[in-house]
Scaffold this active site. Structure first.
Site: not given
Ligand code: A5P
Length: 221
Positions: A25, A80, A101
């Site tokens: 998000s 993250a 990622e």
């Molecule tokens: C996706 O696989 C994750 O590594 C996201 O980067 C991580 O969960 C952060 O997501 P939000 O920005 O939605 O908290």
């Protein structure tokens, strides 16, 4: 705050760069900011870290490519789940995109992480589990092996109860380790478990973290 962190990171993007496009998000706000700048004339190529990021970026008009045509990525901007404040190691993957990622982060000259202040911790694993992507075949055996490392593995499921599938068709077990003393040695131990594809501990990959708080954005590097 997610928007503020995203705008701060996107301000570094210049003409001609290859940009890793994060998932989640917070990264979605970075995609919006990049899309706006592309409309204004910015020339970049984006390498998406998930099918979802690819769909969002495509809809925003960001030109897309892949690691085959662009194996060297200039900057990846991603979110993250936890950031260890002393060394900027990360837990990622609650959104399910950790494998792509990590591949794209590893191919990047600079990994820029965007978070709000609540995600900074003194030690990884205090608030969130470590997502671990495993092959479906024999997953129970792999989960059992992971539990011998001190984890409590839980198979991630979709709302209908079916196992969650990653973009690569694998499963994810979310492994609560409580506090992690050394992410580096735990990462090595997880790497040796047969059946593990990749894990959400990002050790030594982060270049800088843009942390948004009510009083503004600070940059840790
Ligand atoms: C996706 O696989 C994750 O590594 C996201 O980067 C991580 O969960 C952060 O997501 P939000 O920005 O939605 O908290």
């Amino acid at each position: 705050m997610k928007i503020a962190a995203a705008e701060s990171a996107v301000a570094q993007v210049r003409d001609g760069l290859v940009i890793g496009l994060g998932s989640g998000s917070t990264a979605a706000f970075a995609l919006h900011a990049l899309g706006r700048r592309v409309l204004e004339g910015l020339r970049i190529v984006g390498i998406p870290t998930s099918e979802r990021a690819a769909a969002q970026a495509g809809a925003l008009g960001i030109p897309l490519s892949n690691l085959e045509d662009n194996p060297h990525v200039d900057i990846t901007i991603d979110g993250a789940d936890e950031v260890e404040q002393d060394n900027l190691d990360l837990i990622k993957g609650l959104g399910g995109a950790l494998l792509r990622e990590k591949i794209i982060a590893s191919a990047s000259k600079k990994l820029v992480i965007i978070v709000h202040g609540d995600k900074l911790v003194s030690r990884l694993g205090l608030k969130v589990p470590v997502p671990i992507e495993i092959v479906p075949f024999g997953w129970q055996v792999t989960a059992q092996r992971l539990s011998t490392l001190g984890a409590k593995p839980v198979l991630r499921r979709d709302p209908d109860g079916a196992p969650y599938r990653t973009d690569g068709g694998n499963y994810i077990v979310d492994c609560a380790f409580e506090a992690i003393d050394s992410a580096e040695s735990l990462a090595r131990e997880i790497d040796h478990v047969v059946g593990v594809v990749e894990h959400g501990l990002f050790v030594g990959l982060t270049s800088e973290v843009h942390v948004a708080r009510a009083e503004g954005v600070s940059i840790l590097s």
